[in-house]
Each structure stands twice: as C-alpha cells, then as structure tokens.
Design a protein around this motif. Structure first.
Motif, PDB file in Angstrom:
ATOM      1  N   ALA A  53      53.827  55.468   9.813  1.00 18.35           N
ATOM      2  CA  ALA A  53      55.180  55.004   9.205  1.00 18.35           C
ATOM      3  C   ALA A  53      55.068  54.249   7.981  1.00 18.35           C
ATOM      4  O   ALA A  53      55.952  54.329   6.987  1.00 18.35           O
ATOM      5  CB  ALA A  53      56.177  54.420  10.354  1.00 18.35           C
ATOM      6  N   ARG A  54      54.292  53.326   8.104  1.00 16.41           N
ATOM      7  CA  ARG A  54      54.083  52.441   6.846  1.00 16.41           C
ATOM      8  C   ARG A  54      53.556  53.434   5.590  1.00 16.41           C
ATOM      9  O   ARG A  54      54.056  53.033   4.650  1.00 16.41           O
ATOM     10  CB  ARG A  54      53.178  51.364   7.038  1.00 16.41           C
ATOM     11  N   MET A  55      52.812  54.127   5.792  1.00 15.63           N
ATOM     12  CA  MET A  55      52.154  55.149   4.865  1.00 15.63           C
ATOM     13  C   MET A  55      53.402  55.902   4.200  1.00 15.63           C
ATOM     14  O   MET A  55      53.715  56.110   2.790  1.00 15.63           O
ATOM     15  CB  MET A  55      51.141  56.080   5.412  1.00 15.63           C
ATOM     16  N   THR A  56      54.349  56.324   5.175  1.00 15.98           N
ATOM     17  CA  THR A  56      55.647  57.247   4.913  1.00 15.98           C
ATOM     18  C   THR A  56      56.604  56.254   3.896  1.00 15.98           C
ATOM     19  O   THR A  56      56.941  56.665   2.927  1.00 15.98           O
ATOM     20  CB  THR A  56      56.198  57.652   5.911  1.00 15.98           C
ATOM     21  N   VAL A  57      56.628  55.210   4.456  1.00 17.98           N
ATOM     22  CA  VAL A  57      57.695  54.308   3.609  1.00 17.98           C
ATOM     23  C   VAL A  57      56.807  53.874   2.201  1.00 17.98           C
ATOM     24  O   VAL A  57      57.748  53.929   1.396  1.00 17.98           O
ATOM     25  CB  VAL A  57      58.066  53.194   4.355  1.00 17.98           C
ATOM     26  N   SER A  58      55.769  53.404   2.318  1.00 19.47           N
ATOM     27  CA  SER A  58      55.103  53.259   1.001  1.00 19.47           C
ATOM     28  C   SER A  58      55.116  54.462  -0.006  1.00 19.47           C
ATOM     29  O   SER A  58      55.152  54.052  -1.248  1.00 19.47           O
ATOM     30  CB  SER A  58      53.710  52.776   1.303  1.00 19.47           C
ATOM     31  N   GLU A  59      54.969  55.541   0.413  1.00 16.81           N
ATOM     32  CA  GLU A  59      54.917  56.755  -0.447  1.00 16.81           C
ATOM     33  C   GLU A  59      56.484  56.905  -0.764  1.00 16.81           C
ATOM     34  O   GLU A  59      56.735  57.349  -2.237  1.00 16.81           O
ATOM     35  CB  GLU A  59      54.376  58.175   0.213  1.00 16.81           C
ATOM     36  N   GLN A  60      57.453  56.605  -0.144  1.00 18.82           N
ATOM     37  CA  GLN A  60      58.753  56.812  -0.834  1.00 18.82           C
ATOM     38  C   GLN A  60      59.161  55.452  -1.694  1.00 18.82           C
ATOM     39  O   GLN A  60      59.769  55.681  -2.741  1.00 18.82           O
ATOM     40  CB  GLN A  60      59.815  56.435   0.567  1.00 18.82           C
ATOM     41  N   LEU A  64      60.436  55.792  -5.716  1.00 20.12           N
ATOM     42  CA  LEU A  64      61.472  55.080  -6.092  1.00 20.12           C
ATOM     43  C   LEU A  64      61.170  54.208  -7.330  1.00 20.12           C
ATOM     44  O   LEU A  64      61.601  54.001  -8.583  1.00 20.12           O
ATOM     45  CB  LEU A  64      62.004  54.054  -5.130  1.00 20.12           C
ATOM     46  N   LEU A  65      59.808  53.620  -7.201  1.00 21.87           N
ATOM     47  CA  LEU A  65      59.308  52.825  -8.371  1.00 21.87           C
ATOM     48  C   LEU A  65      58.996  53.859  -9.472  1.00 21.87           C
ATOM     49  O   LEU A  65      59.203  53.308 -10.755  1.00 21.87           O
ATOM     50  CB  LEU A  65      57.897  52.090  -8.032  1.00 21.87           C
ATOM     51  N   ALA A  66      58.582  54.971  -9.576  1.00 24.12           N
ATOM     52  CA  ALA A  66      58.280  56.060 -10.627  1.00 24.12           C
ATOM     53  C   ALA A  66      59.407  56.311 -11.150  1.00 24.12           C
ATOM     54  O   ALA A  66      59.716  56.278 -12.409  1.00 24.12           O
ATOM     55  CB  ALA A  66      57.784  57.293 -10.378  1.00 24.12           C
ATOM     56  N   GLU A  67      60.722  56.415 -10.150  1.00 22.09           N
ATOM     57  CA  GLU A  67      61.920  56.584 -10.902  1.00 22.09           C
ATOM     58  C   GLU A  67      62.507  55.222 -11.806  1.00 22.09           C
ATOM     59  O   GLU A  67      63.142  55.321 -12.773  1.00 22.09           O
ATOM     60  CB  GLU A  67      63.214  56.782  -9.872  1.00 22.09           C
ATOM     61  N   LEU A  68      62.162  54.221 -11.279  1.00 21.63           N
ATOM     62  CA  LEU A  68      62.478  52.852 -11.970  1.00 21.63           C
ATOM     63  C   LEU A  68      61.643  52.664 -13.345  1.00 21.63           C
ATOM     64  O   LEU A  68      62.299  52.345 -14.406  1.00 21.63           O
ATOM     65  CB  LEU A  68      62.219  51.613 -11.078  1.00 21.63           C
ATOM     66  N   VAL A  69      60.467  53.359 -13.537  1.00 17.92           N
ATOM     67  CA  VAL A  69      59.758  53.115 -14.954  1.00 17.92           C
ATOM     68  C   VAL A  69      60.216  54.026 -15.700  1.00 17.92           C
ATOM     69  O   VAL A  69      60.392  53.799 -16.715  1.00 17.92           O
ATOM     70  CB  VAL A  69      58.309  53.472 -14.411  1.00 17.92           C
ATOM     71  N   SER A  70      60.548  55.273 -15.142  1.00 15.32           N
ATOM     72  CA  SER A  70      61.357  56.328 -16.161  1.00 15.32           C
ATOM     73  C   SER A  70      62.406  55.755 -16.606  1.00 15.32           C
ATOM     74  O   SER A  70      62.827  56.030 -18.000  1.00 15.32           O
ATOM     75  CB  SER A  70      61.285  57.692 -15.598  1.00 15.32           C
ATOM     76  N   ALA A  71      63.407  55.269 -15.680  1.00 17.41           N
ATOM     77  CA  ALA A  71      64.678  54.563 -16.111  1.00 17.41           C
ATOM     78  C   ALA A  71      64.732  53.541 -17.238  1.00 17.41           C
ATOM     79  O   ALA A  71      65.223  53.527 -18.279  1.00 17.41           O
ATOM     80  CB  ALA A  71      65.476  54.356 -14.991  1.00 17.41           C
ATOM     81  N   SER A  72      63.449  52.690 -17.205  1.00 14.82           N
ATOM     82  CA  SER A  72      63.120  51.723 -18.003  1.00 14.82           C
ATOM     83  C   SER A  72      62.673  52.384 -19.165  1.00 14.82           C
ATOM     84  O   SER A  72      62.961  51.639 -20.481  1.00 14.82           O
ATOM     85  CB  SER A  72      62.086  50.727 -17.298  1.00 14.82           C
ATOM     86  N   ALA A  73      61.841  53.353 -19.354  1.00 13.55           N
ATOM     87  CA  ALA A  73      61.420  54.051 -20.288  1.00 13.55           C
ATOM     88  C   ALA A  73      62.570  54.546 -21.268  1.00 13.55           C
ATOM     89  O   ALA A  73      62.652  54.492 -22.578  1.00 13.55           O
ATOM     90  CB  ALA A  73      60.347  55.037 -20.097  1.00 13.55           C
ATOM     91  N   GLU A  74      63.492  55.048 -20.556  1.00 12.53           N
ATOM     92  CA  GLU A  74      64.498  55.686 -21.285  1.00 12.53           C
ATOM     93  C   GLU A  74      65.463  54.604 -21.948  1.00 12.53           C
ATOM     94  O   GLU A  74      65.950  54.742 -23.096  1.00 12.53           O
ATOM     95  CB  GLU A  74      65.656  56.506 -20.536  1.00 12.53           C
ATOM     96  N   GLU A  75      65.605  53.487 -21.276  1.00 10.41           N
ATOM     97  CA  GLU A  75      66.410  52.553 -21.951  1.00 10.41           C
ATOM     98  C   GLU A  75      65.387  51.698 -22.881  1.00 10.41           C
ATOM     99  O   GLU A  75      66.220  51.215 -23.940  1.00 10.41           O
ATOM    100  CB  GLU A  75      66.560  51.250 -20.719  1.00 10.41           C
TER     101      GLU A  75
END
Length: 129
Positions: A53-60, A64-75
C-alpha cells in the motif's frame, strides 16, 4: 538553488515517508479491523499489505510530483526561462529538457527575441556606397 545536503535529503525522505504512511492509513481506514487493540502484532501478510500500500501511494505521489514539475516548467517559461534553465533546474541538459517538455512555447518566444542583424531585417536589400 543549491543541492540538498545528505542530512537534508534524509530529512526530506523521512517527511515524504511520513506523508505516504498517513495516506495509506487514511485510504485503509475502512479496511482496518475495528476490533484490533493497540497491542495487536501484525502478521506477515498484514506487513506485506502495508508495504504494498505504501508503494502504491508513493507511486501516486511520484505522478503528482511530475505534474507539479511540469506545471512549474510551464510557469517558468511564461516568466522567461528557456530550455537551458529548465534543464539546469532538474539536473539535466538543455536537450533533455526539450525532449521532456517538447510542447512548451520556448522556441517561438525565444526566436522572436533574437537580435536582428545590424541595419534591420536583412542585409540583402541594403546598398553600401
């Protein structure tokens, strides 16, 4: 921005682990046996399920962190960053940043900022006497 020290990395790792464990507990609340007491010793299957379960949550969290990085790149691009700066921010080359974020409007904006040759748009139409 400077790199994290080993102690800071360890602290960040601990904090992320704590967040992951909290989300595992939150998502498994319905599945927990309400009759278990505080002195309950988890068996092998329960421990395995907890780590999975911890692996599943960590992968999620990774997604989310990858999405955050991409949004920061766009900004960052909106505020003037180019591929060299984007690459440097994630410890990669300009080429890697361009492959990672190929659809950012960096190239068009940067091309518009390039200096024109002396004398205007081009030299072909100018006469030198």
């Amino acid at each position: 921005m400077r790199d994290l020290t080993p102690d800071e990395r360890q602290d960040m790792r601990w904090q992320l682990s704590t967040i992951a464990i909290g989300w595992v507990q939150r998502l498994e609340e319905d599945e927990l046996d309400a009759g278990r007491g505080a002195d309950h010793e988890p068996n092998c299957a329960e421990r395995m399920r907890t780590h999975l379960a911890r692996m599943t949550v960590s992968e999620q969290m990774r997604g989310l962190l990858a999405e955050l990085v991409s949004a920061s790149a766009e900004e960052a691009v909106q505020w003037g960053a180019g591929y060299p700066q984007l690459g440097a921010a994630v410890g990669a080359s300009r080429q890697t940043a361009r492959k990672r974020w190929p659809n950012l409007p960096v190239a068009k904006r940067r091309a518009a900022e390039w200096k024109q040759p002396p004398g205007g748009i081009g030299w072909a139409g100018e006469s030198w006497v």
